[in-house]
Design a protein around this motif. Structure first.
Motif, PDB file in Angstrom:
ATOM      1  N   ARG A 160      25.273 -31.906   2.405  1.00 57.28           N
ATOM      2  CA  ARG A 160      24.983 -32.036   0.977  1.00 57.28           C
ATOM      3  C   ARG A 160      23.529 -31.736   0.628  1.00 57.28           C
ATOM      4  O   ARG A 160      23.211 -31.623  -0.557  1.00 57.28           O
ATOM      5  N   GLY A 161      22.657 -31.678   1.625  1.00 56.98           N
ATOM      6  CA  GLY A 161      21.248 -31.497   1.330  1.00 56.98           C
ATOM      7  C   GLY A 161      20.596 -32.836   1.000  1.00 56.98           C
ATOM      8  O   GLY A 161      21.274 -33.817   0.707  1.00 56.98           O
ATOM      9  N   VAL A 162      19.262 -32.856   1.005  1.00 55.05           N
ATOM     10  CA  VAL A 162      18.545 -34.104   0.732  1.00 55.05           C
ATOM     11  C   VAL A 162      18.811 -34.578  -0.691  1.00 55.05           C
ATOM     12  O   VAL A 162      19.073 -35.757  -0.950  1.00 55.05           O
ATOM     13  N   PHE A 163      18.760 -33.651  -1.639  1.00 60.60           N
ATOM     14  CA  PHE A 163      18.966 -33.995  -3.043  1.00 60.60           C
ATOM     15  C   PHE A 163      20.349 -34.592  -3.270  1.00 60.60           C
ATOM     16  O   PHE A 163      20.495 -35.645  -3.887  1.00 60.60           O
ATOM     17  N   GLY A 164      21.369 -33.939  -2.740  1.00 60.73           N
ATOM     18  CA  GLY A 164      22.735 -34.424  -2.916  1.00 60.73           C
ATOM     19  C   GLY A 164      22.986 -35.729  -2.184  1.00 60.73           C
ATOM     20  O   GLY A 164      23.706 -36.598  -2.684  1.00 60.73           O
ATOM     21  N   THR A 165      22.376 -35.879  -1.013  1.00 60.06           N
ATOM     22  CA  THR A 165      22.553 -37.117  -0.248  1.00 60.06           C
ATOM     23  C   THR A 165      21.972 -38.313  -0.988  1.00 60.06           C
ATOM     24  O   THR A 165      22.601 -39.382  -1.073  1.00 60.06           O
ATOM     25  N   VAL A 166      20.769 -38.139  -1.552  1.00 60.28           N
ATOM     26  CA  VAL A 166      20.127 -39.242  -2.264  1.00 60.28           C
ATOM     27  C   VAL A 166      20.929 -39.626  -3.499  1.00 60.28           C
ATOM     28  O   VAL A 166      21.210 -40.811  -3.733  1.00 60.28           O
ATOM     29  N   LEU A 167      21.307 -38.630  -4.305  1.00 59.30           N
ATOM     30  CA  LEU A 167      22.007 -38.938  -5.550  1.00 59.30           C
ATOM     31  C   LEU A 167      23.420 -39.450  -5.315  1.00 59.30           C
ATOM     32  O   LEU A 167      23.852 -40.415  -5.952  1.00 59.30           O
ATOM     33  N   ARG A 168      24.129 -38.817  -4.412  1.00 58.70           N
ATOM     34  CA  ARG A 168      25.540 -39.175  -4.225  1.00 58.70           C
ATOM     35  C   ARG A 168      25.711 -40.374  -3.293  1.00 58.70           C
ATOM     36  O   ARG A 168      26.370 -41.354  -3.642  1.00 58.70           O
ATOM     37  N   ASP A 169      25.122 -40.289  -2.095  1.00 58.83           N
ATOM     38  CA  ASP A 169      25.400 -41.281  -1.064  1.00 58.83           C
ATOM     39  C   ASP A 169      24.531 -42.526  -1.169  1.00 58.83           C
ATOM     40  O   ASP A 169      24.872 -43.558  -0.567  1.00 58.83           O
ATOM     41  N   PHE A 170      23.438 -42.449  -1.899  1.00 53.55           N
ATOM     42  CA  PHE A 170      22.577 -43.624  -2.022  1.00 53.55           C
ATOM     43  C   PHE A 170      22.397 -44.087  -3.464  1.00 53.55           C
ATOM     44  O   PHE A 170      21.635 -45.001  -3.720  1.00 53.55           O
ATOM     45  N   LEU A 171      23.104 -43.443  -4.385  1.00 53.83           N
ATOM     46  CA  LEU A 171      23.048 -43.877  -5.782  1.00 53.83           C
ATOM     47  C   LEU A 171      24.453 -44.068  -6.346  1.00 53.83           C
ATOM     48  O   LEU A 171      24.878 -45.198  -6.620  1.00 53.83           O
ATOM     49  N   VAL A 172      25.202 -42.965  -6.493  1.00 50.75           N
ATOM     50  CA  VAL A 172      26.514 -43.040  -7.138  1.00 50.75           C
ATOM     51  C   VAL A 172      27.499 -43.880  -6.328  1.00 50.75           C
ATOM     52  O   VAL A 172      28.158 -44.780  -6.863  1.00 50.75           O
ATOM     53  N   LEU A 173      27.603 -43.610  -5.026  1.00 50.29           N
ATOM     54  CA  LEU A 173      28.606 -44.316  -4.219  1.00 50.29           C
ATOM     55  C   LEU A 173      28.323 -45.817  -4.101  1.00 50.29           C
ATOM     56  O   LEU A 173      29.195 -46.638  -4.410  1.00 50.29           O
ATOM     57  N   PRO A 174      27.127 -46.233  -3.670  1.00 49.88           N
ATOM     58  CA  PRO A 174      26.911 -47.680  -3.513  1.00 49.88           C
ATOM     59  C   PRO A 174      26.773 -48.447  -4.812  1.00 49.88           C
ATOM     60  O   PRO A 174      27.102 -49.642  -4.860  1.00 49.88           O
ATOM     61  N   VAL A 175      26.314 -47.795  -5.872  1.00 48.41           N
ATOM     62  CA  VAL A 175      26.079 -48.510  -7.126  1.00 48.41           C
ATOM     63  C   VAL A 175      27.326 -48.558  -7.997  1.00 48.41           C
ATOM     64  O   VAL A 175      27.576 -49.547  -8.691  1.00 48.41           O
ATOM     65  N   VAL A 176      28.149 -47.511  -7.961  1.00 51.98           N
ATOM     66  CA  VAL A 176      29.291 -47.426  -8.867  1.00 51.98           C
ATOM     67  C   VAL A 176      30.629 -47.415  -8.114  1.00 51.98           C
ATOM     68  O   VAL A 176      31.494 -48.256  -8.365  1.00 51.98           O
ATOM     69  N   VAL A 177      30.782 -46.470  -7.199  1.00 52.63           N
ATOM     70  CA  VAL A 177      32.092 -46.248  -6.581  1.00 52.63           C
ATOM     71  C   VAL A 177      32.521 -47.425  -5.707  1.00 52.63           C
ATOM     72  O   VAL A 177      33.633 -47.956  -5.861  1.00 52.63           O
TER      73      VAL A 177
END
Length: 369
Positions: A160-177
């Motif tokens: 996913r790249g650094v940008f995608g990892t931070v936004l998806r795996d450390f923001l969207v997934l743990p905070v919302v999903v």
């Protein structure tokens, strides 16, 4: 007497607390119409996941998760189902408990002696906040263990790249999903395991004059049935997420292999858990209703014996009080007409279809050439 106010049993969802803490409650108030704040949170999360992250990866690497695997959008549908389903279960639970009229029963002397906890307090919420937080903690441990130890951060960043990892795996997934999925599961368990146990512990009497002939438990039966439908819908989404690439392989080339044994086992275990849950909840409610009905019939039987001179001889038995006999017979008819399950034949047919559907889909894909 009027039934209880459902708001008394409508506690605040975890996803609602998260949305409020992140400012989406204030944002929803500024939007036209009556917008549910968690829906705004979900919309932003999906834009980040499929718009920002996927768009960035496409422009940087020329690859897109949605283009490589169109069924990945099912994860977004699953998030929507989790949030909307949690809201529905919470609201429907409040309505079903209000139909049981706990406050009215609390004023009945024969009932108040049965439990030290008041009826309204016993049914205050589906699951306490501390239980949700405990399950959420376990979910976080599993999520981050998978990210750090099973997949590995290097692998995730490579995909996913650094940008995608931070936004998806450390923001969207743990905070919302993750919170949304955990809350959905906890509420489902609260309805199918916790609610029947509370009803049994409260020793609620049946309402034999219920026009539906369900002892006042019709709303509880509908809650059990429809919450199971939500779980079935989640299983169907999970099925298409797992098998989607295989099904579409004849139309679109896919880099994803066929599901391995652990995935198939997980699907079967989730399906089996759903079957056990609906069987348990229906059986537990049936047991409560059946025992209450049997006890009431025994009480009426004792009354009939009291008004008979010789209750064991049909030829010589004499009824001294015919008015009382007619009143007893009327009560007996009401009791006999009350069903011992909070469901109808149509409801059972619908549940049977929901039980068979996920496994039927899985078997159809497995036997297909």
């Amino acid at each position: 007497m009027q039934r209880d106010d459902p708001d008394r049993y409508r506690d605040r969802l975890l996803i609602e607390r998260i949305a409020a803490r992140l400012g989406f409650e204030r944002l929803a108030e500024r939007l036209p119409g009556d917008v549910y704040p968690p829906y705004v949170l979900v919309a932003v999360a999906l834009v980040i996941q499929f718009g920002v992250v996927d768009g960035y990866n496409f422009f940087v690497t020329g690859r897109s998760t949605v283009l490589d695997n169109p069924t990945s959008v099912i994860t977004g549908l699953g998030l929507i189902l989790a949030v909307a389903g949690s809201r529905w279960m919470r609201d429907s639970y409040a309505e079903a408990v209000a139909d049981l009229r706990p406050s009215e029963r609390e004023r009945m002397p024969s009932d108040t002696a049965r439990t030290s906890e008041s009826f309204p307090d016993a049914f205050r919420s589906i699951t306490p906040l501390r239980v949700k937080l405990a399950f959420l903690a376990v979910g976080y441990v599993a999520f981050f263990a998978n990210a750090f130890f099973l997949l590995g951060i290097d692998t995730i960043v490579e995909i996913r790249g650094v940008f995608g990892t931070v936004l998806r795996d450390f923001l969207v997934l743990p905070v919302v999903v993750v919170p949304a999925m955990i809350e959905f599961g906890v509420l489902y368990l609260g309805i199918h395991v916790g609610l029947p146990r509370r009803i049994a512990r409260a020793d609620l009497d049946l309402f034999y004059y219920d026009p539906r002939n369900m002892g006042g438990f019709a709303a509880v039966g509908e809650l059990l049935k429809r919450s199971y439908y939500l779980l079935t819908a989640g299983l169907v989404l999970y099925f298409f997420l797992v098998y989607g690439p295989v099904i579409l392989s004849g139309i679109l080339p896919t880099p994803f292999p066929e599901p391995k044994t652990p995935i198939l086992v997980m699907f079967t275990l989730l399906w089996l858990a759903g079957v056990v849950s609906i069987a348990y909840s229906m059986y537990r409610i049936h047991t409560v209703m059946s025992r209450k009905k049997a006890a009431t019939i025994r009480e009426i039987e004792d009354e009939i014996r009291d008004i008979l001179d010789d209750p064991y001889d049909i030829n010589t038995a004499h009824i001294a009080d015919h008015d009382r006999r007619e009143a007893i017979e009327h009560r007996l008819q009401q009791v006999r007409a009350t069903k011992e399950y909070p469901s109808t034949f149509t409801m059972w047919s619908q549940i049977a279809i929901s039980v068979l559907l996920p496994q039927a889909l899985q078997l159809a894909v497995q036997v297909a050439p």
